[in-house]
Design an enzyme around this catalytic site. Structure first.
Site, short mmCIF file in Angstrom:
data_model
loop_
_atom_site.label_atom_id
_atom_site.label_comp_id
_atom_site.label_asym_id
_atom_site.label_seq_id
_atom_site.Cartn_x
_atom_site.Cartn_y
_atom_site.Cartn_z
N VAL A 46 0.84 -1.20 0.00
CA VAL A 46 0.00 0.00 0.00
C VAL A 46 0.88 1.26 0.00
CG1 VAL A 46 -1.63 1.33 1.38
CG2 VAL A 46 -1.90 -1.14 1.13
N ALA A 47 1.95 1.19 0.80
CA ALA A 47 2.82 2.36 0.89
C ALA A 47 3.59 2.57 -0.40
CB ALA A 47 3.78 2.19 2.05
N ILE A 79 2.96 1.40 -3.58
CA ILE A 79 2.26 1.63 -4.84
C ILE A 79 1.86 3.10 -4.92
CG2 ILE A 79 0.20 1.09 -6.19
CD1 ILE A 79 0.44 -1.74 -5.02
N GLU A 108 -0.28 5.09 -5.81
CA GLU A 108 -1.63 5.30 -6.35
C GLU A 108 -2.04 6.77 -6.28
OE1 GLU A 108 -1.09 3.99 -3.43
OE2 GLU A 108 -2.33 5.11 -2.03
N ASP A 140 -1.32 39.47 -30.56
CA ASP A 140 -1.91 40.58 -31.31
C ASP A 140 -1.17 41.84 -30.89
OD1 ASP A 140 -3.85 39.21 -32.57
OD2 ASP A 140 -5.40 39.60 -31.08
N ASN A 199 3.55 6.76 5.25
CA ASN A 199 2.88 7.06 4.00
C ASN A 199 1.89 8.21 4.17
OD1 ASN A 199 2.79 6.33 1.35
ND2 ASN A 199 0.96 5.08 1.59
N ASP A 209 5.21 11.47 4.42
CA ASP A 209 5.29 11.54 2.96
C ASP A 209 4.35 12.59 2.41
OD1 ASP A 209 7.18 9.74 2.52
OD2 ASP A 209 5.91 8.26 1.50
P1 ATP Z 1 -4.42 43.53 -33.96
O1 ATP Z 1 -3.13 44.26 -33.94
O2 ATP Z 1 -4.85 43.12 -32.63
O3 ATP Z 1 -4.53 42.51 -35.04
P2 ATP Z 1 -5.82 45.53 -35.39
O4 ATP Z 1 -6.81 46.45 -34.78
O5 ATP Z 1 -4.61 46.13 -35.99
O6 ATP Z 1 -5.57 44.53 -34.26
P3 ATP Z 1 -7.93 44.77 -37.03
O7 ATP Z 1 -8.88 45.21 -35.99
O8 ATP Z 1 -8.16 43.54 -37.77
O9 ATP Z 1 -6.49 44.66 -36.48
O10 ATP Z 1 -7.80 45.99 -38.04
C1 ATP Z 1 -7.10 45.84 -39.25
C2 ATP Z 1 -7.08 47.16 -39.96
O11 ATP Z 1 -8.38 47.56 -40.28
C3 ATP Z 1 -6.47 48.30 -39.15
O12 ATP Z 1 -5.10 48.41 -39.35
C4 ATP Z 1 -7.19 49.51 -39.69
O13 ATP Z 1 -6.53 50.00 -40.84
C5 ATP Z 1 -8.53 48.95 -40.11
N1 ATP Z 1 -9.53 49.20 -39.08
C6 ATP Z 1 -9.49 48.90 -37.80
N2 ATP Z 1 -10.60 49.26 -37.15
C7 ATP Z 1 -11.38 49.80 -38.07
C8 ATP Z 1 -12.69 50.38 -38.05
N3 ATP Z 1 -13.41 50.43 -36.95
N4 ATP Z 1 -13.18 50.85 -39.20
C9 ATP Z 1 -12.48 50.79 -40.33
N5 ATP Z 1 -11.27 50.27 -40.42
C10 ATP Z 1 -10.71 49.80 -39.33
#
Ligand code: ATP
Length: 885
Positions: A278-279, A281, A283, A325, A698, A702
């Site tokens: 028991v000790a 294994i 488990e 992003d 155990n 332990d």
């Molecule tokens: P991430 O860096 O997180 O990808 P982001 O904001 O740069 O974000 P998107 O939101 O996909 O990426 O935007 C892509 C492009 O679209 C931007 O670079 C901008 O030129 C354009 N864009 C962003 N927001 C708008 C909006 N509300 N209306 C029109 N064009 C926009």
């Protein structure tokens, strides 16, 4: 049926108002009446069920059998002891399980969905569980529908209903539609059903069914609990446990066989053998991992990370590529317009006045979904920045819309990178405004507005515009362009007239730079992925230390021209992916994974779900993230901050280390017990430990330090090492030798302590010390009891000391901060006190068949038990010498 009724009738039937929704009081009343908007989940286990489930274990059955045999043979004390041990084990197991469950439950609540509703005329965000019939819910892309709704308003609304119908193509919805007769749910296009998600457009709907009355609630099978899968580590430990279990049983059986051949007392040996099994294994290994993971997950909440899937914690520690992003994660997402460009001239936003270029100003303010009315700031920071630009000139969107109401629109989406709204003024003039990424919009322009005149756009114009945009981008500004189309209400985005540009700053998060550096030290590459322009992205990447040359950047267009294999070949040199669409992200993840990297990927939009799933760790944004992204992610950052990923990776590494330490500690201790028993029996000596001693060790010396190792604070240098190979076994890097070595050392100490007393008696009597002599001496019950007490005490206390060193097997004891793990101090103190109690408290000495020890004996035994610390220092010293060679 609601889908057969007009919006107006549904609202009056449910006593609600389309404009204002319900009042808070009314909603509260309805919530009390109808109950929460939740699906009835499988009931969680009660404490009793948890307790009983602890007893359903092969080991426990063996113990029960041992107790039964003892009773039959009139060894009632033994039976009682075994039963007490079983009981204590089950109680500890139950407490641990309920703790882990509570931690996970708390997390579930943290990540539960919310809904935007109109209450008393105001839009508020509430937990989806508080929705009631008659609530007006506001929908936008990425939202999960929180209840069954009769749609009251739809603007290009598309809903993905695969959760309900299996159909993965989003369905166009329309609030105006009224069904004539009975219609299947797939065709009820004026309804939105709980658990489906908005993939495009926006809308509003009135709640008609909640909780179990919704369509999804009716499909009982859909609610069946998702089976909780074991994490890869848990699975591996399970397998390891099985192998070790078999090994332990073979050794124990061999020991028992030898004992029988030697003609020892069968019953006593049987019980000892069972106790040892028991000790030995392991488990509890999987249980330990679950507890450490669950506690780790709770700890991660403190660093703003909600882990949605347990295996993520493990994988986090092995991450080697972090894709992030840009906007909002690496940057602050606090946009401010700094520059404007029109009529061939760039200027500061401060120099702009409304009359300079009304079309330019109107376009950026009207083609906008954000709102700054009533001192609130709702909407996308990019669009809020444009409204702020308006307020510098005392122009508001609401004011402009009063004169030029919106009559049509095409929402922004990050794949198209454009947005269009169409407006009509009092004189019935129609104007369509399109704003979006400069490079994309410019391609759709055939004309240009210069000084109030519309003329054909030329190469020259295009070059000028591109240069102006390039200037802005190099200063890390995000560039947005505006185009118009007159007398066309179709929201077409072709054949536009170019108007101008704005450049807005979004400063990097100050702490992000440091995190990028930390990642670099930890052998982790940071990759920037953005929808933004290459120059803007590179400028920020340089500032943050992510990239230093243009050769490390690639754009979405270039990716479009490439096959997956081509990208795989060059991906390791890339750091910035600009102008990418969410669809590219899957390709990027695959490319990094093709080199065996463990990839984490962030995302927030509806279209990010596939890449979040494809990554080893999908990370969703807690603030800006859509429900869909959160649902697909393994982990959610509650503050959307890049630095949080770094903290989470550090935690992940720490948790993995703790699991490793705990497992190696438990295995070396178990191994030590088995070896000492086996050696003594094979040498023909009496058993060095009684069954109760083994079970006690155990249970106490332990498991207490084992748990304390599991919650050890992470080492300060945890982010100095390269990422771990995810396939690496717990025994890699000398782990196996370490375990075996420590097992032998503990066995040697125990046996040494065991024969100490008989050896002393032999020398006192002037006899020579031989195995035979010791054997004979141990036949004296008093000497045997003394020897066993020594062995028991040494084994128990040496485990406690061993655990202290185990906290960091690469660092000298003198360099560790022993005060930082309070649990370890507590485990040590309690373990030692209990160990003293069982040899010093008269009633307990009877139960444990021990003798009381003198102060000198305690002193000597503690010295012996401290040898693991000495060994720790020697091993650390050796490792250092090898490292420096
Ligand atoms: P991430 O860096 O997180 O990808 P982001 O904001 O740069 O974000 P998107 O939101 O996909 O990426 O935007 C892509 C492009 O679209 C931007 O670079 C901008 O030129 C354009 N864009 C962003 N927001 C708008 C909006 N509300 N209306 C029109 N064009 C926009």
């Amino acid at each position: 049926m609601y889908y057969q009724k007009k919006v107006k009738d549904v609202c009056s039937q449910l006593n609600s108002s389309e404009q204002n929704g319900l009042t808070q009081e009314e909603a509260k009343k309805r919530l009390e009446q109808d109950g929460p908007n939740t699906l009835v989940e499988k009931k969680s286990k009660t404490k009793l069920q948890m307790f009983l489930s602890q007893l359903q274990d092969t080991m426990i059955y063996i113990l029960f059998a041992a107790a039964a045999i003892s009773i039959m043979l009139d060894e009632v004390t033994d039976a009682i002891i075994i039963l007490i041990v079983v009981l204590l084990n089950a109680i500890i197991g139950m407490v641990q399980e309920s703790k882990a469950e509570a931690a996970l439950e708390a997390l579930k609540n943290l990540s539960s969905p919310s809904a935007m509703v109109k209450r008393g005329g105001k839009i508020v965000e509430i937990p989806a569980s508080e929705l009631v019939k008659g609530d007006i819910v506001v929908l936008e892309a990425g939202r999960i529908i929180p209840a069954d709704l009769r749609l009251t308003q739809t603007v290009n609304l598309k809903i993905e209903e695969s959760a309900l119908t299996g159909e993965s193509v989003p369905v166009d919805k329309s609030a105006e539609y009224v069904a004539e007769g009975d219609t299947g749910i797939g065709d009820q296009i004026n309804m939105a059903f709980s658990s489906t998600s908005v993939s495009y457009g926006r809308g509003e709907g009135i709640v008609v069914y909640t909780g179990m009355d919704t369509e999804i609630g009716k499909i009982a099978t859909m609610i069946s609990e998702a089976t909780e899968e074991l994490t890869p580590l848990q699975k591996r430990l399970n397998d390891l446990g099985k192998v070790l279990g078999i090994v332990a049983i073979v050794i124990v059986a061999a020991m028992f066989g030898i004992a029988v051949l030697q003609g020892r007392d069968m019953v006593e040996m049987l019980i000892t053998a069972i106790s040892l099994a028991v000790a030995a294994i392991p488990e509890g290994l999987t249980a330990v991992v679950t507890i450490v993971l669950a506690l780790g997950v709770t700890r991660m909440v403190r660093v703003n990370t909600i882990v949605r899937k347990l295996p993520a914690v493990e994988t986090l520690g092995a991450v080697s590529i972090v894709c992030s992003d840009k906007t909002g994660t690496l940057t602050q997402n606090k946009m401010t317009v700094l520059k404007v460009y029109f009529d061939g001239i760039s200027k500061d936003v401060k120099e702009l006045s409304y009359d300079d270029n009304k079309v330019f100003n109107n376009g950026f303010i009207l083609c906008n979904d954000a709102s700054t009315a009533n001192n609130s700031r709702i909407g996308d920071p990019t669009e809020l920045a444009l409204l702020d630009m308006g307020s510098l000139m005392n122009v508001t969107r609401e004011g402009l819309e009063g004169q030029m109401p919106r009559i049509n629109e095409l929402s922004f989406d990050s794949a198209r990178k454009l947005m269009t709204t169409v407006h009509k003024d009092n004189n019935n003039n129609v104007m369509s405004y399109t704003k979006g990424a400069m490079d994309i919009l410019l391609k759709r322009c055939s004309r240009i507005l210069i000084n109030g005149e519309t003329i054909k756009i030329t190469e020259n114009h295009i070059n000028e515009i591109t240069t102006a945009a390039g200037e802005m981008a190099k200063q890390a500004l995000r560039v947005l362009a505006l185009g118009i189309k007159e007398n066309d209400d179709s929201a077409s985005e072709e054949d536009l007239t170019f108007v101008g540009l704005v450049g807005m700053i979004d400063p990097p998060r100050p702490e992000a730079k440091n995190s990028v550096l930390e990642f670099k030290n930890a052998g982790i590459k940071t990759i920037m992925i953005t929808g933004d322009h290459k120059d803007t992205a590179l400028a920020i990447a340089k500032e943050l230390g992510i990239a230093d040359s243009e050769s490390q950047c690639i754009t979405g267009n270039e990716l479009n021209e490439m096959s997956q294999e081509e990208l795989n070949k060059i991906v390791n040199n890339l750091r910035v992916f600009a102008r990418v669409s969410p669809e590219h992200k899957v390709m990027i993840v695959k490319a990094f994974k093709s080199h065996g990297s463990i990839v984490s990927m962030t995302g927030d939009g509806v279209n990010d779900a596939p890449s979040l799933k494809a990554a080893d760790i999908g990370v969703a944004m807690g603030i800006t993230g859509t429900d869909v992204a959160k649902g697909a992610a393994d982990m959610v950052l509650t503050d959307d901050n890049f630095s949080t990923i770094e903290k989470a990776v550090a935690e992940g590494r720490g948790i993995y280390q703790n699991i490793k330490k705990t497992v190696l500690f438990l295995l070396s201790s178990n191994f030590g017990e088995v070896i000492s028993m086996f050696t003594a029996i094979a040498a023909g000596l009496a058993s060095p430990l009684q069954s109760i001693h083994i079970l006690w060790i155990n249970l106490i010396t332990d498991s207490l330090p084992g748990l304390a190792l599991g919650v050890d604070p992470k080492d300060s240098d945890i982010m100095d090492a390269k990422p771990r190979d995810p396939k690496e076994s717990l025994f890699a890097n000398g782990g196996l030798i370490f375990t075996v070595y420590n097992g032998f050392m503990i066995a040697a100490l125990t046996l040494g302590a065991f024969i100490w007393s008989p050896v002393q008696h032999l020398t006192a009597a002037g006899q020579s010390v031989t195995l035979e002599g010791i054997k004979l001496m141990l036949q004296d019950p008093d000497i045997l009891m003394h020897a066993q007490t020594y062995a028991f005490t040494t084994l128990g206390v040496s485990q406690l000391f061993h655990a202290i060193g185990m906290r960091n097997y690469n660092k000298s004891l003198f360099k560790m901060n022993h005060l930082e793990n309070k649990s370890m101090l507590l485990a040590f103190a309690v373990g030692l006190l209990l160990q003293i109690a069982v040899t010093e408290i008269p009633f307990l000495t009877v139960v444990f068949e021990t003798v009381r020890l003198s102060l000198k004996e305690w002193f000597n035994l503690i010295l012996i038990a401290m040898i693991p610390l000495l060994s720790h220092e020697i091993v650390v010293g050796f490792k250092k010498i090898i490292r420096n060679k």
